[in-house]
Design a protein around this motif. Structure first.
Motif, PDB file in Angstrom:
ATOM      1  N   VAL A  19       9.713  -6.865   2.449  1.00 53.69           N
ATOM      2  CA  VAL A  19       8.282  -7.139   2.474  1.00 53.69           C
ATOM      3  C   VAL A  19       8.041  -8.477   3.144  1.00 53.69           C
ATOM      4  O   VAL A  19       8.689  -9.471   2.816  1.00 53.69           O
ATOM      5  CB  VAL A  19       7.712  -7.182   1.034  1.00 53.69           C
ATOM      6  N   GLN A  20       7.094  -8.484   4.104  1.00 54.07           N
ATOM      7  CA  GLN A  20       6.723  -9.749   4.734  1.00 54.07           C
ATOM      8  C   GLN A  20       5.273  -9.709   5.187  1.00 54.07           C
ATOM      9  O   GLN A  20       4.749  -8.639   5.524  1.00 54.07           O
ATOM     10  CB  GLN A  20       7.639 -10.090   5.903  1.00 54.07           C
ATOM     11  N   ALA A  21       4.651 -10.871   5.178  1.00 56.41           N
ATOM     12  CA  ALA A  21       3.288 -11.001   5.676  1.00 56.41           C
ATOM     13  C   ALA A  21       3.353 -11.215   7.182  1.00 56.41           C
ATOM     14  O   ALA A  21       4.135 -12.035   7.670  1.00 56.41           O
ATOM     15  CB  ALA A  21       2.596 -12.177   5.005  1.00 56.41           C
ATOM     16  N   VAL A  22       2.548 -10.431   7.923  1.00 55.22           N
ATOM     17  CA  VAL A  22       2.524 -10.528   9.381  1.00 55.22           C
ATOM     18  C   VAL A  22       1.074 -10.401   9.853  1.00 55.22           C
ATOM     19  O   VAL A  22       0.440  -9.368   9.627  1.00 55.22           O
ATOM     20  CB  VAL A  22       3.371  -9.410  10.046  1.00 55.22           C
ATOM     21  N   ASP A  23       0.552 -11.425  10.494  1.00 56.43           N
ATOM     22  CA  ASP A  23      -0.783 -11.385  11.100  1.00 56.43           C
ATOM     23  C   ASP A  23      -1.854 -10.790  10.191  1.00 56.43           C
ATOM     24  O   ASP A  23      -2.607  -9.905  10.580  1.00 56.43           O
ATOM     25  CB  ASP A  23      -0.747 -10.616  12.422  1.00 56.43           C
ATOM     26  N   GLY A  24      -1.932 -11.262   8.967  1.00 53.83           N
ATOM     27  CA  GLY A  24      -2.967 -10.815   8.048  1.00 53.83           C
ATOM     28  C   GLY A  24      -2.685  -9.505   7.334  1.00 53.83           C
ATOM     29  O   GLY A  24      -3.507  -9.028   6.559  1.00 53.83           O
ATOM     30  N   ALA A  25      -1.548  -8.901   7.589  1.00 52.05           N
ATOM     31  CA  ALA A  25      -1.166  -7.655   6.920  1.00 52.05           C
ATOM     32  C   ALA A  25       0.124  -7.902   6.147  1.00 52.05           C
ATOM     33  O   ALA A  25       0.837  -8.879   6.388  1.00 52.05           O
ATOM     34  CB  ALA A  25      -0.958  -6.540   7.940  1.00 52.05           C
ATOM     35  N   VAL A  26       0.423  -7.002   5.220  1.00 53.03           N
ATOM     36  CA  VAL A  26       1.719  -7.024   4.545  1.00 53.03           C
ATOM     37  C   VAL A  26       2.492  -5.819   5.049  1.00 53.03           C
ATOM     38  O   VAL A  26       2.018  -4.683   4.967  1.00 53.03           O
ATOM     39  CB  VAL A  26       1.565  -6.961   3.008  1.00 53.03           C
ATOM     40  N   VAL A  27       3.658  -6.076   5.632  1.00 49.33           N
ATOM     41  CA  VAL A  27       4.508  -5.016   6.168  1.00 49.33           C
ATOM     42  C   VAL A  27       5.632  -4.757   5.179  1.00 49.33           C
ATOM     43  O   VAL A  27       6.350  -5.682   4.786  1.00 49.33           O
ATOM     44  CB  VAL A  27       5.083  -5.405   7.547  1.00 49.33           C
ATOM     45  N   LEU A  28       5.755  -3.490   4.785  1.00 46.21           N
ATOM     46  CA  LEU A  28       6.846  -3.062   3.910  1.00 46.21           C
ATOM     47  C   LEU A  28       7.761  -2.180   4.753  1.00 46.21           C
ATOM     48  O   LEU A  28       7.382  -1.065   5.114  1.00 46.21           O
ATOM     49  CB  LEU A  28       6.308  -2.273   2.711  1.00 46.21           C
ATOM     50  N   ALA A  29       8.922  -2.698   5.123  1.00 47.02           N
ATOM     51  CA  ALA A  29       9.870  -1.964   5.962  1.00 47.02           C
ATOM     52  C   ALA A  29      10.859  -1.220   5.072  1.00 47.02           C
ATOM     53  O   ALA A  29      11.633  -1.840   4.340  1.00 47.02           O
ATOM     54  CB  ALA A  29      10.596  -2.919   6.898  1.00 47.02           C
ATOM     55  N   LEU A  30      10.823   0.111   5.133  1.00 48.17           N
ATOM     56  CA  LEU A  30      11.687   0.954   4.314  1.00 48.17           C
ATOM     57  C   LEU A  30      12.917   1.356   5.110  1.00 48.17           C
ATOM     58  O   LEU A  30      12.830   1.613   6.307  1.00 48.17           O
ATOM     59  CB  LEU A  30      10.944   2.216   3.877  1.00 48.17           C
ATOM     60  N   ALA A  31      14.055   1.450   4.432  1.00 50.49           N
ATOM     61  CA  ALA A  31      15.286   1.891   5.082  1.00 50.49           C
ATOM     62  C   ALA A  31      16.117   2.696   4.089  1.00 50.49           C
ATOM     63  O   ALA A  31      16.149   2.391   2.900  1.00 50.49           O
ATOM     64  CB  ALA A  31      16.088   0.700   5.587  1.00 50.49           C
ATOM     65  N   GLY A  32      16.754   3.731   4.608  1.00 51.91           N
ATOM     66  CA  GLY A  32      17.640   4.540   3.785  1.00 51.91           C
ATOM     67  C   GLY A  32      17.016   5.852   3.370  1.00 51.91           C
ATOM     68  O   GLY A  32      16.321   6.498   4.151  1.00 51.91           O
ATOM     69  N   GLU A  33      17.262   6.236   2.114  1.00 45.82           N
ATOM     70  CA  GLU A  33      16.812   7.516   1.581  1.00 45.82           C
ATOM     71  C   GLU A  33      15.861   7.281   0.408  1.00 45.82           C
ATOM     72  O   GLU A  33      16.239   6.673  -0.590  1.00 45.82           O
ATOM     73  CB  GLU A  33      18.007   8.335   1.102  1.00 45.82           C
ATOM     74  N   LEU A  34      14.645   7.782   0.545  1.00 49.08           N
ATOM     75  CA  LEU A  34      13.630   7.632  -0.497  1.00 49.08           C
ATOM     76  C   LEU A  34      13.507   8.945  -1.253  1.00 49.08           C
ATOM     77  O   LEU A  34      13.089   9.957  -0.699  1.00 49.08           O
ATOM     78  CB  LEU A  34      12.293   7.246   0.143  1.00 49.08           C
ATOM     79  N   ASP A  35      13.920   8.917  -2.520  1.00 44.95           N
ATOM     80  CA  ASP A  35      13.849  10.119  -3.350  1.00 44.95           C
ATOM     81  C   ASP A  35      13.631   9.713  -4.806  1.00 44.95           C
ATOM     82  O   ASP A  35      13.378   8.540  -5.097  1.00 44.95           O
ATOM     83  CB  ASP A  35      15.104  10.983  -3.188  1.00 44.95           C
ATOM     84  N   HIS A  36      13.721  10.684  -5.692  1.00 45.71           N
ATOM     85  CA  HIS A  36      13.475  10.436  -7.116  1.00 45.71           C
ATOM     86  C   HIS A  36      14.331   9.288  -7.657  1.00 45.71           C
ATOM     87  O   HIS A  36      13.860   8.465  -8.445  1.00 45.71           O
ATOM     88  CB  HIS A  36      13.749  11.724  -7.915  1.00 45.71           C
TER      89      HIS A  36
END
Length: 123
Positions: A14-31
Motif C-alpha cells: 500500500v502506498q499513497a500516490v498523487d492523491g490516491a492510495v494504490v494497493l498492489a496485489l501479488a500472488g493468489e487471492l482466495d479464501h
C-alpha cells in the motif's frame, strides 16, 4: 494505513500516490489469503479517498477475493470514496468478465493511466 500485508501466497503493498492510495496485489487471492487484503482495504478506506487496486501482479482470484472487493466498493460508495481496478489481465480478467464485476468497477489498464483519468473514470 497498512503499508504491507501478506501471507505465504499473497501480498498487498500500500502506498499513497498523487492523491490516491494504490494497493498492489501479488500472488493468489482466495479464501485462505483474503484476510491481508481485507485488513489493507479497511486501513486505506476513508471518506472521499480514491483507492486504486492494482491487480497486475495477481495470478489467481476466486469468489472470496471478488466478494472482498465488491463489499469494499459498497462501503466506499457510502463514504464518497471510490474503488477502482487497475491491470486486469489473464484468468483474473476472465473471472471479472464472466461474473460481470468488470462492469461495476472503473477499470484502468495501469496505475499511470488511472492517475491521469478523472476520479472514478473508466478506461
Amino acid at each position: 494505513m497498512v503499508p504491507e500485508a501478506k501471507s505465504e501466497r499473497f501480498t498487498v503493498a500500500v502506498q499513497a500516490v498523487d492523491g490516491a492510495v494504490v494497493l498492489a496485489l501479488a500472488g493468489e487471492l482466495d479464501h485462505d489469503t483474503a484476510q491481508p487484503l481485507r485488513d489493507a482495504l479497511d486501513g486505506a478506506l476513508a471518506p472521499g479517498r480514491r483507492l486504486l487496486v492494482d491487480l497486475a501482479g495477481l495470478g489467481f482470484c476466486d469468489s472470496t477475493g471478488l466478494n472482498v472487493l465488491l463489499n469494499t466498493r459498497l462501503a466506499a460508495q457510502e463514504t464518497g470514496a471510490t474503488l477502482e481496478l487497475v491491470g486486469l489481465h489473464g484468468p483474473v480478467a476472465r473471472m471479472f468478465r464472466i461474473t460481470g464485476a468488470d462492469g461495476v468497477f472503473p477499470v484502468h489498464s495501469d496505475v499511470g493511466e488511472a492517475l491521469r483519468t478523472t476520479r472514478g473514470g473508466g478506461a
